[in-house]
Write a protein that holds these residues in place. Sequence first.
Motif, PDB file in Angstrom:
ATOM      1  N   ALA A   5       0.835  -1.205   0.000  1.00 38.33           N
ATOM      2  CA  ALA A   5       0.000   0.000   0.000  1.00 38.33           C
ATOM      3  C   ALA A   5       0.862   1.245   0.000  1.00 38.33           C
ATOM      4  N   SER A   6       1.964   1.212   0.696  1.00 34.59           N
ATOM      5  CA  SER A   6       2.848   2.358   0.785  1.00 34.59           C
ATOM      6  C   SER A   6       3.445   2.726  -0.566  1.00 34.59           C
ATOM      7  N   ILE A   7       4.017   1.762  -1.248  1.00 36.40           N
ATOM      8  CA  ILE A   7       4.624   2.027  -2.544  1.00 36.40           C
ATOM      9  C   ILE A   7       3.548   2.428  -3.544  1.00 36.40           C
ATOM     10  N   THR A   8       2.393   1.821  -3.454  1.00 36.68           N
ATOM     11  CA  THR A   8       1.291   2.168  -4.355  1.00 36.68           C
ATOM     12  C   THR A   8       0.861   3.616  -4.139  1.00 36.68           C
ATOM     13  N   ASN A   9       0.732   4.021  -2.884  1.00 37.28           N
ATOM     14  CA  ASN A   9       0.326   5.394  -2.586  1.00 37.28           C
ATOM     15  C   ASN A   9       1.344   6.409  -3.094  1.00 37.28           C
ATOM     16  N   VAL A  10       2.617   6.116  -2.896  1.00 31.64           N
ATOM     17  CA  VAL A  10       3.665   7.042  -3.339  1.00 31.64           C
ATOM     18  C   VAL A  10       3.673   7.121  -4.861  1.00 31.64           C
ATOM     19  N   MET A  11       3.619   5.975  -5.531  1.00 29.10           N
ATOM     20  CA  MET A  11       3.644   5.975  -7.000  1.00 29.10           C
ATOM     21  C   MET A  11       2.406   6.664  -7.568  1.00 29.10           C
ATOM     22  N   ARG A  12       1.269   6.388  -6.972  1.00 27.63           N
ATOM     23  CA  ARG A  12       0.029   7.015  -7.445  1.00 27.63           C
ATOM     24  C   ARG A  12       0.105   8.532  -7.265  1.00 27.63           C
ATOM     25  N   ALA A  13       0.636   8.968  -6.132  1.00 25.48           N
ATOM     26  CA  ALA A  13       0.735  10.403  -5.872  1.00 25.48           C
ATOM     27  C   ALA A  13       1.671  11.082  -6.854  1.00 25.48           C
ATOM     28  N   LEU A  14       2.767  10.438  -7.201  1.00 27.97           N
ATOM     29  CA  LEU A  14       3.760  11.052  -8.084  1.00 27.97           C
ATOM     30  C   LEU A  14       3.504  10.786  -9.572  1.00 27.97           C
ATOM     31  N   ALA A  15       2.505   9.965  -9.878  1.00 28.67           N
ATOM     32  CA  ALA A  15       2.211   9.646 -11.278  1.00 28.67           C
ATOM     33  C   ALA A  15       1.626  10.837 -12.033  1.00 28.67           C
ATOM     34  N   ASP A  16       0.901  11.689 -11.346  1.00 27.06           N
ATOM     35  CA  ASP A  16       0.284  12.848 -11.990  1.00 27.06           C
ATOM     36  C   ASP A  16       1.340  13.929 -12.220  1.00 27.06           C
ATOM     37  N   ALA A  74       8.498  19.302   2.252  1.00 25.14           N
ATOM     38  CA  ALA A  74       8.681  17.925   1.789  1.00 25.14           C
ATOM     39  C   ALA A  74       9.086  17.042   2.965  1.00 25.14           C
ATOM     40  N   GLU A  75       8.617  15.818   2.946  1.00 24.92           N
ATOM     41  CA  GLU A  75       8.986  14.801   3.934  1.00 24.92           C
ATOM     42  C   GLU A  75       9.828  13.753   3.202  1.00 24.92           C
ATOM     43  N   PRO A  76      11.155  13.875   3.282  1.00 21.03           N
ATOM     44  CA  PRO A  76      12.022  12.940   2.543  1.00 21.03           C
ATOM     45  C   PRO A  76      11.754  11.469   2.873  1.00 21.03           C
ATOM     46  N   GLU A  77      11.362  11.189   4.113  1.00 18.56           N
ATOM     47  CA  GLU A  77      11.096   9.793   4.505  1.00 18.56           C
ATOM     48  C   GLU A  77       9.934   9.210   3.707  1.00 18.56           C
ATOM     49  N   GLY A  78       9.074  10.074   3.179  1.00 25.09           N
ATOM     50  CA  GLY A  78       7.938   9.613   2.390  1.00 25.09           C
ATOM     51  C   GLY A  78       8.358   8.906   1.120  1.00 25.09           C
ATOM     52  N   LEU A  79       9.566   9.209   0.646  1.00 22.94           N
ATOM     53  CA  LEU A  79      10.075   8.568  -0.569  1.00 22.94           C
ATOM     54  C   LEU A  79      10.726   7.211  -0.290  1.00 22.94           C
ATOM     55  N   THR A  80      10.855   6.838   0.967  1.00 26.12           N
ATOM     56  CA  THR A  80      11.517   5.583   1.340  1.00 26.12           C
ATOM     57  C   THR A  80      10.945   4.365   0.619  1.00 26.12           C
ATOM     58  N   PRO A  81       9.611   4.199   0.549  1.00 29.26           N
ATOM     59  CA  PRO A  81       9.097   3.017  -0.166  1.00 29.26           C
ATOM     60  C   PRO A  81       9.528   2.982  -1.631  1.00 29.26           C
ATOM     61  N   LEU A  82       9.587   4.139  -2.266  1.00 28.07           N
ATOM     62  CA  LEU A  82      10.005   4.206  -3.665  1.00 28.07           C
ATOM     63  C   LEU A  82      11.490   3.883  -3.810  1.00 28.07           C
ATOM     64  N   VAL A  83      12.307   4.421  -2.923  1.00 28.41           N
ATOM     65  CA  VAL A  83      13.744   4.153  -2.945  1.00 28.41           C
ATOM     66  C   VAL A  83      14.004   2.673  -2.695  1.00 28.41           C
ATOM     67  N   ASP A  84      13.301   2.097  -1.720  1.00 27.35           N
ATOM     68  CA  ASP A  84      13.454   0.661  -1.428  1.00 27.35           C
ATOM     69  C   ASP A  84      13.072  -0.191  -2.629  1.00 27.35           C
ATOM     70  N   TRP A  85      11.969   0.164  -3.260  1.00 29.38           N
ATOM     71  CA  TRP A  85      11.489  -0.587  -4.421  1.00 29.38           C
ATOM     72  C   TRP A  85      12.510  -0.515  -5.552  1.00 29.38           C
ATOM     73  N   MET A  86      13.024   0.695  -5.814  1.00 36.40           N
ATOM     74  CA  MET A  86      14.007   0.868  -6.879  1.00 36.40           C
ATOM     75  C   MET A  86      15.305   0.138  -6.549  1.00 36.40           C
ATOM     76  N   SER A  87      15.708   0.150  -5.298  1.00 33.12           N
ATOM     77  CA  SER A  87      16.926  -0.547  -4.884  1.00 33.12           C
ATOM     78  C   SER A  87      16.789  -2.050  -5.106  1.00 33.12           C
ATOM     79  N   HIS A  88      15.629  -2.590  -4.753  1.00 31.82           N
ATOM     80  CA  HIS A  88      15.373  -4.012  -4.940  1.00 31.82           C
ATOM     81  C   HIS A  88      15.534  -4.387  -6.407  1.00 31.82           C
ATOM     82  N   TYR A  89      14.922  -3.620  -7.300  1.00 31.89           N
ATOM     83  CA  TYR A  89      15.004  -3.939  -8.721  1.00 31.89           C
ATOM     84  C   TYR A  89      16.353  -3.564  -9.319  1.00 31.89           C
ATOM     85  N   GLY A  90      17.060  -2.640  -8.719  1.00 27.67           N
ATOM     86  CA  GLY A  90      18.421  -2.329  -9.160  1.00 27.67           C
ATOM     87  C   GLY A  90      19.319  -3.528  -8.974  1.00 27.67           C
TER      88      GLY A  90
END
Length: 109
Positions: A5-16, A74-90
Motif C-alpha cells: 500500500a505504501s509504494i502504491t500510494n507514493v507511486m500514485r501520488a507522483l504519477a500525476d 517535503a517529507e524525505p522519509e515519504g520517498l523511502t518506499p520508492l527508494v526501497d522498491w528501486m533498490s530491490h530492482y536495481g
Amino acid sequence: MIEPASITNVMRALADPTRRAVYERIASSDEITVVELTRGSGVTQGAISQHLKSLKQAGLVAERPEGRNVYYRAEPEGLTPLVDWMSHYGVFWRERFTNLRTLLKEIDP
C-alpha cells in the motif's frame, strides 16, 4: 520487503505530472504556502489543495499551520518506499546483466 500500500500510494501520488511539479516546488523550498504554489502554476488554488491532500496522504509532504497560512514542506522519509522498491530492482537487474555478460563470454571465445 516493501509494504504494498505504501509504494502504491507514493507511486500514485507522483504519477500525476501536475502533482509531481507541485511536489518538486515544495521540495525545492524550505516551506511554501498554497498561495505561493498557485502563483504562476496555471492551476487553481482548489486544484493545488487537492494535489496537496494526495501528497500528504502519501506521506510526501507535511503541513504547519501558522495563523491564516498553512506551510508545506517535503517529507524525505515519504520517498523511502520508492527508494526501497528501486533498490530491490536495481539489484535484480545488476545480477541479470552480470549473468548475461558471463553467458556472452562463454558463447564468444
